[in-house]
Write an enzyme that holds these catalytic residues in place. Sequence first.
Site, PDB file in Angstrom:
ATOM      1  CB  THR A   1       1.432  -9.652 -29.657  1.00  0.00           C
ATOM      2  OG1 THR A   1       2.736  -9.657 -29.120  1.00  0.00           O
ATOM      3  CG2 THR A   1       0.730  -8.349 -29.291  1.00  0.00           C
ATOM      4  CD  GLU A  87       1.864 -18.861 -33.429  1.00  0.00           C
ATOM      5  OE1 GLU A  87       2.317 -19.466 -32.466  1.00  0.00           O
ATOM      6  OE2 GLU A  87       2.313 -17.785 -33.847  1.00  0.00           O
ATOM      7  CG  ASN A 222       5.548 -20.069 -31.798  1.00  0.00           C
ATOM      8  OD1 ASN A 222       5.599 -18.849 -31.819  1.00  0.00           O
ATOM      9  ND2 ASN A 222       4.414 -20.736 -31.925  1.00  0.00           N
ATOM     10  CB  SER A 227      15.536 -17.013 -38.362  1.00  0.00           C
ATOM     11  OG  SER A 227      14.795 -18.131 -37.944  1.00  0.00           O
TER      12      SER A 227
END
Lengths: 227, 202
Positions: A1, A87, A222, A227
């Site tokens: 996001t 990322e 990702n 979790s």
Amino acid sequence: TLLGYIVTDLSISSNGIKKILSFAGERSFNCISVDGDMSTNDTISMLANGAANNKTIDIDSSDFEDVAANVTSFAQQLAQLVVRDGEGATKFVTVNVTKSKSFADAKIIAETISNSSLVKTALYGEDANWGRILCAVGYSKLENFASLDESKLNVKFVATDDSIPKELPLLINGVPNLNVDEARASEILALNDLEIVVELNTGSEECSFWTCDLSHEYVTINGDYRS
Amino acid sequence: KAAVTIDKYALYVPKTGTFPKKFEVGSLATGVKKNGNLDLGIIVNTNKDAKSTASAVFTTNRFKAAPVLKSKQVLESNNFKDVNAIVVNSGCANSMTGEVGMADTEKMCELVNKKLNLKDQTLVMSTGVIGQKLQMDKISKGINDIKFGSSYEDWLNMAKSICTTDTFPKLISSQFELKSTGELYTLTGIAKGAGMICPNMA
């Protein structure tokens, strides 16, 4: 996001701030891609509190265009940081689609290249696989093909440091450059920042899109987000 | 083959900054994030001498999260004026949460409005996992406990508080001059995002 905000102590009218953010957003945050996914929450807001005590900037103020340009360039800097994060991204890549018949076509093509997983993995692997770039140009979801003429197409990598030659042509007028200097290609692709230029040569519009490579780290992060 | 790893935090996170006048920020770790990192931030306009103006662009995803719908409503009902706070939580996107999510996002705004003595003047943003309810007990307590400041550290912590899987916080600030009068103004920007990034906002 993507979330973000820009705050300023300028005084800007409500019409002015709407126009400025819309213009800036279209040329910054709407021109980035890490993975091609659009969130349910993406939001960029802008708040102006007037604490600078300037005369309120409205759409017809003499300073309006200059302020809009400053906010746009500022928003581009902020948007580019998101891509630089990516990322686990190791490359920051500017995709410039130039000499297009329309801005809309240039943007669609730039976005398609930027979202291609195969282009992005090639960038990660530092492989000068221009065929994947060309392939993405070809499947871009354009309304029509007015901006595309295979015989006019040029594709090149551009170095962002001071090394020369700065540009490495890979495709010239739709024909592969058989004399491409693979060693130089490897040098350019080894840079953290690089540029892909696609010249359509069908008009005069252009669009820059910012993307990154797709790394092992991205998959690791990702693979277990919940979790 | 992997490219050379660079220290992005050192490269892209500023070590100082000049920030716009009469804004304050606060951040807190409410416990929503399992690792104990900052996960709640509020920015507030403290200038009472002029009416603020605001705008926003939002996702065009057909399934808009509750905070997107709420912020749009606040902007429109205030006619893009007099918006004086933005509250952001990270760790939970409050998306696909139906009526409960809408009530929670309303509650976040209500708590901030009450704390800052505002009247429906707060925008709200959320980021994190989709399809989970906000832990409102933790967020409510966080809003109640949060303290405001305007130092570089306060701004940096604000940037950190909205991060999810980001590898570094995104904070930039620049000063400009108005061409007509030479008056100085400041822009400060904070963003988060690392994955699920290809926005098309309107």
